[in-house]
Structure formats: structure tokens, C-alpha cells
Scaffold this motif. Structure first.
Motif, mmCIF file in Angstrom:
data_model
loop_
_atom_site.group_PDB
_atom_site.id
_atom_site.type_symbol
_atom_site.label_atom_id
_atom_site.label_comp_id
_atom_site.label_asym_id
_atom_site.label_seq_id
_atom_site.Cartn_x
_atom_site.Cartn_y
_atom_site.Cartn_z
ATOM 1 N N PHE A 25 0.807 -1.220 0.000
ATOM 2 C CA PHE A 25 0.000 0.000 0.000
ATOM 3 C C PHE A 25 0.846 1.278 0.000
ATOM 4 C CE2 PHE A 25 -3.326 -3.007 0.969
ATOM 5 C CZ PHE A 25 -4.420 -2.461 0.331
ATOM 6 N N ILE A 28 1.888 2.194 -3.307
ATOM 7 C CA ILE A 28 0.842 2.856 -4.093
ATOM 8 C C ILE A 28 0.648 4.297 -3.619
ATOM 9 C CG2 ILE A 28 -1.604 2.816 -4.736
ATOM 10 C CD1 ILE A 28 -1.542 -0.225 -4.213
ATOM 11 N N THR A 29 0.575 4.467 -2.299
ATOM 12 C CA THR A 29 0.230 5.779 -1.751
ATOM 13 C C THR A 29 1.403 6.754 -1.713
ATOM 14 O OG1 THR A 29 0.654 5.016 0.518
ATOM 15 C CG2 THR A 29 -1.589 4.783 -0.332
ATOM 16 N N TYR A 32 2.353 8.533 -4.992
ATOM 17 C CA TYR A 32 1.313 9.507 -5.325
ATOM 18 C C TYR A 32 1.455 10.750 -4.448
ATOM 19 C CZ TYR A 32 -3.329 11.625 -5.644
ATOM 20 O OH TYR A 32 -4.365 12.512 -5.807
ATOM 21 N N HIS A 155 -5.761 -0.439 5.372
ATOM 22 C CA HIS A 155 -5.001 0.070 4.228
ATOM 23 C C HIS A 155 -5.926 0.472 3.081
ATOM 24 C CE1 HIS A 155 -1.048 -0.457 5.796
ATOM 25 N NE2 HIS A 155 -1.168 -1.753 5.965
ATOM 26 N N LEU A 159 -6.273 4.206 1.611
ATOM 27 C CA LEU A 159 -6.030 4.407 0.177
ATOM 28 C C LEU A 159 -7.173 5.182 -0.473
ATOM 29 C CD1 LEU A 159 -4.170 3.671 -2.243
ATOM 30 C CD2 LEU A 159 -5.569 1.620 -2.545
ATOM 31 N N THR A 178 -5.298 10.960 6.659
ATOM 32 C CA THR A 178 -5.864 9.753 6.040
ATOM 33 C C THR A 178 -5.489 8.478 6.786
ATOM 34 O OG1 THR A 178 -3.991 9.683 4.485
ATOM 35 C CG2 THR A 178 -6.023 10.740 3.735
ATOM 36 N N THR A 179 -4.197 8.295 7.056
ATOM 37 C CA THR A 179 -3.750 7.086 7.740
ATOM 38 C C THR A 179 -4.189 7.064 9.193
ATOM 39 O OG1 THR A 179 -1.805 6.967 6.319
ATOM 40 C CG2 THR A 179 -1.745 5.704 8.349
#
Length: 499
Positions: A25, A28-29, A32, A155, A159, A178-179
Motif C-alpha cells: 500500500f 501505491i500511496t 502519489y 489500508h 487508500l 488519512t492514515t
């Protein structure tokens, strides 16, 4: 409690899967976020997080590690585990209150922190989350299946929140949220799900006479460890700027993810190793501890070498070309990985199960002092590379100090064939990398071929030179396949007989 004895191999697989999720994850995150927020704003998030992390530690108070070790000794009695869990939870509530008060005082007193108040306020939610999450309970009862599923859900939520709300450089506060928000929700669910095993409640009977000293020793050790891990970012933020914090944070995040993946092999064994010692099964303890050592060294060395030879490409893929200067610090941290993980093994497989947390404390204090002193000496000139180098020296000191104690209580014997097979496999990775650099100029093709060919060469070296740990894993896998085939055959025959 009706608890079934679970295979350490299965636990390691589940915990490894959870850790792999924590790797996938971020892959991916983070790319970005790094590209959207840019280096300076990522530096702001990581700097404030390095500040909050100290207070998360105060709130945690070393309870998690202590609870896993001591809880494993009473887990076969639901009544005793329930009392113990309530004591740990209640002590944790007190430490959380102290932590929040201390954080408020520090933020108000230090002018540099004033501009970071929104970030710090959001990230401080982790202090409450860790308290109600009681993740140590799931390690005690070895419910790694639940932890793995929970991790996947968290996760995915994080995301989705990231892609929905983070779209430009000004959204760095939302990125931090977010997390934290996803984890907070998961920890609330954790608390209520814990009723499956025990009823946790606040109690005034804290049993501090028994718990206080070992908790504080582990806490002191954890604090000093965090100081020499996080002080790099904090001091870099004061002596340099957010740009260099952002560069260093990128390499440290990759380093930390790798540490977590490899540590997953070790950490799942702590409850079992503690239980072996508590029930005087010393031979089983020694065999399990040595098997774990062989397994994790077989994973550790190729990862270290692989990251070293691909650091430039890894940085560009994960963070982008603007973070290219972070590659050197990642190379330095890849060397640190070996010493850090061996020290982690010594701590979790030997010293903590044997209740030798004072040895860990002394080592971490020395490492922390060395790291901080060198940070002030080197960061001003060498920026993020100086910070990485001080981490390497601190990890070497910690590893060497613990080795001289561990060798007295656990004799880890490995064959010359085992050592040669690992070395030849790692040399093979270096040769593959050099060959790919000469013949493959396309960036992505070069990296993919390096990874694929390195895996093939490394595994081939282990099997060709008859590495006993690798052969044991292969044989175990083949035996399980045969059992599955036999089980299916029996089921098929039974079905036909019924017809």
C-alpha cells in the motif's frame, strides 16, 4: 480458553502477509503523495510526525512488548489473562493522559512547533488509537488471521481517503489525516472485538509492584531506540530545512518498511519462545530460536544487497526524480539494515524472552547517545547522508554490544556450507546487477530483470550448495502438498464408496 496451538510457520506467514500489505500500500500511496505534495510538504508531515512519535512512545510506555511476553505465560487461563489484560489497559490509560499533557506543554513552549499545530493535532490521535487498539492481546493469543484482515481493511480505507481528498500541495494536512483516521477506526473495532477472548475494563488494582519495573525498563529501552531512529529527522529539521527532511524521510521510510517485513519473521515467535522458557522447555526454545535465525538471515542478506544495488531506481520509482538525492542515504541505510535486524533478533528472540531487558536498555542508551552526538557533528555538513551514517554506526554499536551477551546464553551454530551459500547467493546478485547495467539501458526493463534474475540466482545458489534452511522450507512445502493430495484422494474414494 479453548485456544488451539498454532504453527509458528503459519503465524510467520500471516504476519508476513500483514507486513507485505504494509509494503504494497505505501508503494501505491507514497509515490502519489510524494509527487502531489512535493519534497517540502512531505518534509513538514514527517517532521511533525517525528515530534508526535515521542509522545506516542510515552503513551505506549513499553506496555505492548511487556504484555506480549508476560501475557504468553498466563494465556492458558482465561481468568488470569482477563485480569492481566485489564491491568495493562488501565496502566495504559494513565500513560496516555500524561503523554497528552506533556505534548500540549511542549508544543506551546517551543515556537518552531506553532506552525505545525494542525499536523501535530491530527497525528496525535495515534496516541489514543494505540491505547484502545490492544494489539498486544491478539499477539498473546496468536490471532494473526484477524490482525492480517484488519490490516487489509485499514489500508484500503486509507487508500480510498487519499485518492478522494489529496489532490494538490496544499493538502498535506489531509494526507496526514488519512492514515491516522483509518487506524483510529480500526483500533476502536479492535477494542470491541477483544471481547472474543477477554473482557477488558478499567481497574484500580494495577498491580504496579509487579509490573512497574519491567515496564519502565522496556519503556526506557524503547524511548532510547526511538531517539536514535527519529532524532535524525528532528535534528535535521532544526539544523537544515524541510527539503532535506523530505529527502531523508523517503530513504528512511523504505528502510523502515524493509525492517518491518524481516522483523515479522521474528516477532511472531516471541509469545512462543516466552512460553517455552516459562514451561522449562529449553531444548524446544533453542531449536526454535536457531531455526528462526537461519530463516531470517536467509531473507535479510539478499534484501540488503538488493536495495544497495537498486537504490537509485527504487527512489525514482517510489518518490520521483526530484528525490534523486535520497539514493545515497538509502545505500547507507541498506548497510545499516543487517546490523539493525540482527539486533532485533537478539532483542526479541533471546533477551526479552529471558527477561534481560536491562541488557537491551544499556545497549540502546549507548546507541542513542552516539547517534545524537554524531547527528549534531555531521548533519550540518552532510545533511541527510550524515543522518544515515549516524544511524549505521548506532546500529553497529547496538548489534555488537548485544552479541557479547547473547553468545553466553544461546549458541547459534550454523554450518560453513550455510554461510558459503548465502555469500555466493549475494555475490550472484551483485554480478547480475552489474551485467544488467551493461546490457540493459531501458530503466524499467533493467530493474525488472535485476529483480527476477537476482531471485533466480540467489535461490539456485542456496539449493545447489544445499543450504539446510532452504532445503527444510522446500521439503516442508512438498510434504504439505503431498498431504493435501492424499487428503483429496481419500475424500474422493470416500465419496465413490458412498455412491
Amino acid at each position: 480458553m479453548g485456544r488451539k496451538e498454532k504453527s509458528i510457520g503459519v503465524n510467520a506467514l500471516l504476519n508476513g502477509l500483514k507486513t507485505i500489505l504494509s509494503v504494497i500500500f505505501p508503494l501505491i500511496t507514497y509515490p502519489y503523495a510524494a509527487r502531489v505534495l512535493q519534497v517540502e510538504n512531505m518534509g513538514k508531515v514527517d517532521f511533525s510526525n517525528s515530534v508526535v512519535s515521542y509522545f506516542v512512545l510515552i503513551a505506549g510506555l513499553g506496555i505492548a512488548t511487556y504484555a506480549i511476553r508476560e501475557g504468553a505465560r498466563v494465556r492458558d487461563s482465561k481468568e488470569n489473562l482477563e485480569v492481566f489484560s485489564s491491568e495493562m489497559f488501565s496502566i495504559n490509560i494513565i500513560s496516555v493522559v500524561i503523554s497528552i499533557i506533556a505534548l500540549v506543554i511542549v508544543v506551546v513552549a517551543v515556537p518552531k512547533f506553532h506552525s505545525y499545530i494542525p499536523l501535530i493535532a491530527i497525528q496525535s490521535l495515534a496516541i489514543f488509537g494505540n491505547m484502545i487498539g490492544v494489539t498486544w492481546l491478539y499477539s498473546i493469543v496468536e490471532d494473526y488471521a484477524y490482525i492480517t484482515v484488519r490490516s487489509l481493511v485499514v489500508h484500503i480505507i486509507a487508500l480510498v481517503l487519499l485518492f478522494l481528498f489529496v489532490h494538490n500541495e496544499a493538502d498535506y494536512v489531509i494526507y496526514a489525516a488519512t492514515t491516522v483516521v483509518a487506524n483510529a477506526g480500526a483500533n476502536i473495532f479492535n477494542f470491541f472485538h477483544a471481547k472474543k477472548y477477554v473482557k477488558i475494563r478499567f481497574t484500580r488494582n494495577l498491580n504496579l509492584k509487579k509490573h512497574f519495573k519491567p515496564i519502565m525498563v522496556i519503556f526506557a529501552s524503547t524511548v532510547t531506540t526511538t531517539i536514535y531512529v527519529n532524532s535524525d529527522k528532528t535534528i535535521l529539521g532544526f539544523l537544515s530545512d524541510e527539503f532535506h527532511v523530505g529527502l531523508y524521510s523517503t530513504s528512511v521510510n523504505i528502510y523502515t518498511v524493509l525492517k518491518s517485513c524481516i522483523a515479522a519473521v521474528i516477532l511472531v515467535a516471541l509469545p512462543r519462545l516466552s512460553n517455552f522458557l516459562a514451561t522449562n522447555h529449553k531444548k524446544e526454545y533453542e531449536k526454535t530460536a536457531i531455526d528462526i535465525f537461519k530463516m531470517f538471515m536467509m531473507i535479510l542478506l539478499p534484501v540488503m544487497v538488493g536495495i544497495f544495488v537498486t537504490s537509485d531506481a527504487v527512489i525514482e520509482i517510489i518518490a520521483g526524480a526530484s528525490y534523486a538525492e535520497a539514493a545515497t542515504s538509502l545505500k547507507i541505510l541498506s548497510l545499516s539494515l543487517a546490523f539493525s535486524m540482527i539486533a532485533t533478533y537478539y532483542t526479541n528472540a533471546v533477551l526479552l524472552p529471558m527477561k534481560k531487558e536491562t541488557v537491551v536498555l544499556k545497549g540502546t542508551i549507548m546507541s542513542a547517545v552516539l547517534n545524537i552526538v554524531l547527528n549534531f557533528a555531521l548533519i550540518g555538513t552532510f545533511k541527510q547522508n550524515g543522518a544515515a551514517f549516524t544511524t549505521l554506526l548506532a546500529e553497529v554499536l547496538m548489534c555488537v554490544y548485544q552479541y557479547f551477551y547473547v553468545r553466553k546464553v544461546l549458541r547459534i551454530k550454523v554450518s560453513l556450507r550455510y554461510v558459503i551459500s548465502l555469500l555466493m547467493g549475494c555475490i550472484g546478485i551483485i554480478i547480475v546487477s552489474a551485467v544488467c547495467n551493461v546490457f540493459l539501458t531501458a530503466f524499467i526493463v533493467n530493474l525488472i530483470m535485476k529483480i527476477l534474475m537476482s531471485i533466480i540466482v540467489y535461490i539456485t545458489a542456496l539449493l545447489a550448495l544445499k543450504n539446510d534452511a532452504a532445503l527444510s522450507m522446500v521439503n516442508g512445502f512438498l510434504i504439505k502438498i503431498k498431504k493435501m493430495k492424499l487428503s483429496r484422494k481419500v475424500q474422493s474414494e470416500n465419496t465413490q464408496n458412498l455412491k
